[in-house]
Design an enzyme around this catalytic site. Structure first.
Site, PDB file in Angstrom:
ATOM      1  N   LYS A 494       0.843  -1.197   0.000  1.00  0.00           N
ATOM      2  CA  LYS A 494       0.000   0.000   0.000  1.00  0.00           C
ATOM      3  C   LYS A 494       0.881   1.251   0.000  1.00  0.00           C
ATOM      4  CE  LYS A 494      -0.331  -0.067   5.055  1.00  0.00           C
ATOM      5  NZ  LYS A 494      -1.223  -0.059   6.218  1.00  0.00           N
ATOM      6  N   ARG A 592      -9.558   0.156  15.517  1.00  0.00           N
ATOM      7  CA  ARG A 592      -9.569   0.856  14.241  1.00  0.00           C
ATOM      8  C   ARG A 592     -10.707   0.224  13.450  1.00  0.00           C
ATOM      9  NH1 ARG A 592      -3.844   1.438  11.173  1.00  0.00           N
ATOM     10  NH2 ARG A 592      -4.218  -0.785  10.831  1.00  0.00           N
ATOM     11  N   TYR A 718      16.264  31.538   3.047  1.00  0.00           N
ATOM     12  CA  TYR A 718      15.185  32.447   3.406  1.00  0.00           C
ATOM     13  C   TYR A 718      15.345  32.964   4.833  1.00  0.00           C
ATOM     14  CZ  TYR A 718      12.583  31.028  -0.768  1.00  0.00           C
ATOM     15  OH  TYR A 718      12.184  30.805  -2.057  1.00  0.00           O
ATOM     16  N   MET A 767      11.943  24.695  -1.126  1.00  0.00           N
ATOM     17  CA  MET A 767      11.054  23.713  -1.748  1.00  0.00           C
ATOM     18  C   MET A 767      11.833  22.710  -2.590  1.00  0.00           C
ATOM     19  SD  MET A 767       7.842  24.238  -4.372  1.00  0.00           S
ATOM     20  CE  MET A 767       6.745  24.921  -3.135  1.00  0.00           C
TER      21      MET A 767
END
Length: 823
Positions: A494, A592, A718, A767
């Site tokens: 998964k 769950r 930054y 980023m």
């Protein structure tokens, strides 16, 4: 020389049942090797820790094999069940494999060079073949075939068309080399070096050296470096070698036969002065690392001993190329997959690459191949063998590069494309010509197939996640060994296989005998089906709206509540289905998904009233299997699961599997394996509870884009949050938080690694890039950077980010290129 089944029975002193006249061309011990299975194959059913080859007899018979070596007490009805097959019964099939190899070696008239040592065996073997093979016919061990099974398979290749055979021998336990010596019987022995590998199985270094020296007990010539003192001292003390031709080399000892000194080194090559029998000459090695210099000097020493002229040695050594020890699987253009294999160019390694190509399901297959330059074999004989292998493997899309292949065009299908050079192929290249294919690039280094690879690759992002598929397989097998026999494994793929790549991981697991796959959502399972995966797939969190698609793509839903059970029964009835497999989830304490204990009456009653579905398995999930302090709660879950699953079995019948354990559960509670386990993060070597021998399979790396000087007082990134009063050198790396590098590692909290040395991240991670402090380091654009892998584990990076490895791994987005490594 081909053998017949009757002769093989005679060689192994076995009992033959069936025809004595079946011709055997190929020796097989692995039932997965699709290209090697045919009526002329002999399948040797070996018993191992993890698998028993006898279990696969029926499978390989159905795929055409008609000759078998099996152990007494098995397949008593073979003459009735397999009337056209030859079964050779022996007491021990591995011993029989060795006897066949001994017979092959005894009937080989060429020179055998045996290579052993802790490191460098494969590289030395390949460089010997690369240098000698241009003048003489040479056969060598495929890849790292140096084990108790690999060596016999290597020796099976020997025939008297080859003047020289180069075989490597490895070991992990005492006694193994002595067995291999009986098979290899080298005329010339090479001892590369000695190190710490497998030291845990030996008393000390000296005992390990003594074990390896058994390979040379009858060798006439032994080549080694006197600089490896343990090796030198052991040989001098061993009376067996008193009258042998010992040919030594050294960079320190003037008494050595070959004396080497470095004249100069640069970023690209090392120039050596070589002295031998009073003469000296220079050699330019296209390498600068110490290991390559040692390996190269070992090859030089062999060539001198063989009487090869120093001018030829200088020329050939300068042409050496790096040995690519692995195949790489990458995403290609137009929904293609690309296998790059530049290991070596000979029929043996080509057959291995074709097997891997055949293991990938679904798509059409194409091979782009270059001339085999490291062989002096007859052209028609060599390329006839290649063409036959491609035909047997049903590979019809072929592109050949090189003069020899082009001149052999008549041996290949008429629609095969041929180019004299790689440049011609690059000039012709048409992207639209390649679509929905698995493409094998198999080229000798001199053809620079990397140029073709760059045209076929999908992504150009130089930040990559490297996945070592052999380590993944090793992890899978370690978990197999830790469980009781016959327990099935469901592999969790998964979330893009935990971020690693669902299609590639699934294909590899299926190829290596996984029983089930599990995905979170139907879309993931549908994608696997579209990619050609045909193993059973459980969907763990199906939405009611996906039930129709689940049935259409032969997926198996987890059913965890009344609404889903009623909904899926209704859909199955609409489709007119009977006994469609479903998996019942029980809530034993994690709270769950799952049926509670007080719902068992409803569950079993409803299941008894329908024939449209059938329970394939009943399972639950442990909430804290990795935490010893929570063991009481874990055992409560086990007890409740036992109770609830037995209630279900009593009421609906017991024809279903039970499974409870995840990776940590397998490691700590194997006694509760039941019929199946679910293996997830443990496959990748980052489980919260480790088994001995488990290794991390992923490596996250990038390259330096730019290096610059920063004057005192200047900030970086930054907000100028990172300032220093000292002058600094920084490197800019094209990896940022959009690539999965957490901003929590900003401002010195985390390090990236440059040539094994930590370099702190300076300023805020951006980023698409970040900056690291490389002051005092010799760093240049293009140098490799590691985010996690060999120098720092994924688990440690997760700890620094105050999270878990799952989040780090699944957070690496698809834009980061995945490269899959297969040795």
């Amino acid at each position: 020389m081909n053998l017949r089944s009757g002769k093989i029975a005679e060689i192994v002193k076995g009992r033959l049942v069936g025809p004595a006249d079946i011709t055997v061309v190929v020796l097989v011990v692995d039932s997965r090797k699709a290209t090697m299975l045919s009526s002329s194959s002999l399948f040797v059913a070996l018993r191992g820790k993890r698998n028993d080859g006898h279990q696969f007899i029926d499978s390989v018979y159905r795929r055409g094999v008609r000759s078998f070596i099996v152990e007494e007490g098995t397949f008593q009805d073979a003459e009735h069940k397999y009337p056209d097959a030859a079964f050779i019964y022996t007491d021990n099939t591995l011993d029989s494999l060795h006897k066949i190899a001994v017979w092959k070696r005894t009937n080989y008239n060429g020179i055998v060079i045996g290579v052993t040592g802790s490191n460098g065996k494969t590289i030395v073997k390949e460089w010997i073949a690369e240098t000698v093979g241009k003048e003489k016919t040479v056969v060598r061990s495929p890849r790292s075939y140096n084990s108790q099974t690999g060596v016999p398979l290597s020796v099976w290749q020997l025939d008297n068309r080859y003047e020289i055979a180069v075989l490597e021998a490895g070991m992990s336990m005492p006694g193994e080399i002595a067995k291999l010596e009986k098979i290899i019987k080298p005329n010339i022995g090479i001892f590369t070096n000695i190190g710490e590998a497998h030291q845990e199985n030996f008393r000390d270094i000296e005992s390990k050296v003594a074990e390896k020296l058994n390979l040379f007990s009858e060798a006439g010539t032994i080549i080694y470096s006197v600089d490896h003192h343990e090796v030198h001292n052991s040989i001098k003390k061993d009376k067996r070698f008193n009258n042998r031709n010992l040919v030594t080399w050294s960079v320190n000892n003037s008494d050595a036969d070959v004396r080497v000194s470095i004249i100069r080194d640069s970023l690209e090559l090392t120039e050596l002065n070589v002295e031998w029998k009073g003469d000296s000459f220079t050699v330019k090695l296209p390498f600068t690392d110490q290991a390559s210099i040692e390996n190269g000097t070992t090859v030089i020493t062999l060539l001198l001993q063989m009487g090869i002229d120093s001018s030829v040695i200088s020329r050939e050594m300068e042409l050496l190329t790096p040995v690519a020890m692995r195949m790489e699987l990458k995403d290609g253009i137009n929904n293609c997959s690309l296998i790059e294999d530049f290991y070596n160019s000979d029929p043996g390694s080509f057959a291995i690459a074709i097997d891997y190509l055949k293991s990938l399901p679904g798509k059409n297959r194409r091979v782009i191949i270059s001339d085999f330059i490291q062989t002096a074999r007859d052209r028609a004989d060599l390329y006839g063998e290649v063409a036959a292998l491609l035909e047997r493997s049903k590979v019809k899309n072929i592109i050949g590069v090189g003069h020899e292949l082009s001149a052999s065009a008549g041996l290949f299908p008429t629609d095969t494309l041929f180019f004299e050079t790689t440049g011609e192929l690059v000039e012709w290249f048409k992207p639209g010509y390649f679509s929905n294919e698995v493409i094998l690039l198999k080229g000798a280094r001199i053809f620079e197939f990397e140029k073709i690879g760059r045209l076929l690759e999908l992504k150009a992002h130089i930040t990559t996640l490297e996945v070592d598929m052999n380590k993944l397989l090793n992890n899978l097998n370690l978990f197999r060994e830790h469980m009781p026999g016959q327990v099935k494994i469901m592999a969790m793929v998964k979330a893009f296989a935990y971020g690693v790549g669902y299609r590639e991981i699934s294909d590899w697991l299926v190829y290596n005998g996984i029983d089930f796959l599990a995905v979170a959502y139907a879309d993931e399972g549908i994608n696997l089906r579209k990619a050609g995966t045909d193993v059973r797939i459980m969907v763990m969190n199906p939405d009611i709206t996906s039930f129709e698609s689940i049935i259409a793509y032969d997926l198996e839903p987890e059913i965890y509540c009344r609404t889903h059970l009623e909904g899926f029964i209704l859909e199955a009835e609409r489709e007119g289905l009977t006994d469609y497999p479903v998996h019942i989830k029980l809530d034993t304490g994690m709270h769950r998904l799952g049926f509670m204990e007080d719902e068992i009456d409803y569950l079993t009653g409803r299941l008894c009233r329908t024939t449209s579905v059938k329970v394939a398995s009943v399972f639950s999930h442990l909430a804290a299997a990795e935490d010893a302090e929570s063991d009481n709660k874990t055992l409560e879950q086990v007890k409740l699961f036992e109770k609830m699953s037995l209630m279900i079995g009593h009421r609906i019948g017991e024809g279903f599997l039970r499974h409870l354990l995840n990776s940590a559960g397998i490691a700590r509670f194997p006694e509760y394996s039941y019929d199946m386990v679910r293996l997830g993060i443990g496959l990748y070597g980052v489980a919260p509870v480790q088994l001995a021998g488990i290794s991390q399979v992923v490596r996250f790396r990038s390259k330096v884009s730019q290096v610059k000087k920063i004057i005192p007082g200047e900030g970086v990134s930054y907000g100028f949050t990172d300032r220093s009063e000292e002058a600094r050198t920084i490197a800019i790396i094209p990896v940022g938080y959009a690539d999965g590098l957490s901003r929590k590692l900003s401002n010195g909290r985390g390090n990236l690694f440059v040539d094994g040395r930590p370099a702190p991240i300076v300023g805020h991670i951006c980023m698409d890039m970040c900056m690291i402090d490389v002051t005092g380091m010799d760093v240049k654009p293009g140098d490799e950077i590691e985010i996690f892998g060999n120098n720092i584990s994924l688990s440690e990076v997760a700890r620094q980010c105050e999270t878990i490895p799952y989040e780090i791994l699944t957070g690496i987005p698809p834009r980061v290129k995945r490269i899959y490594i297969v040795d």
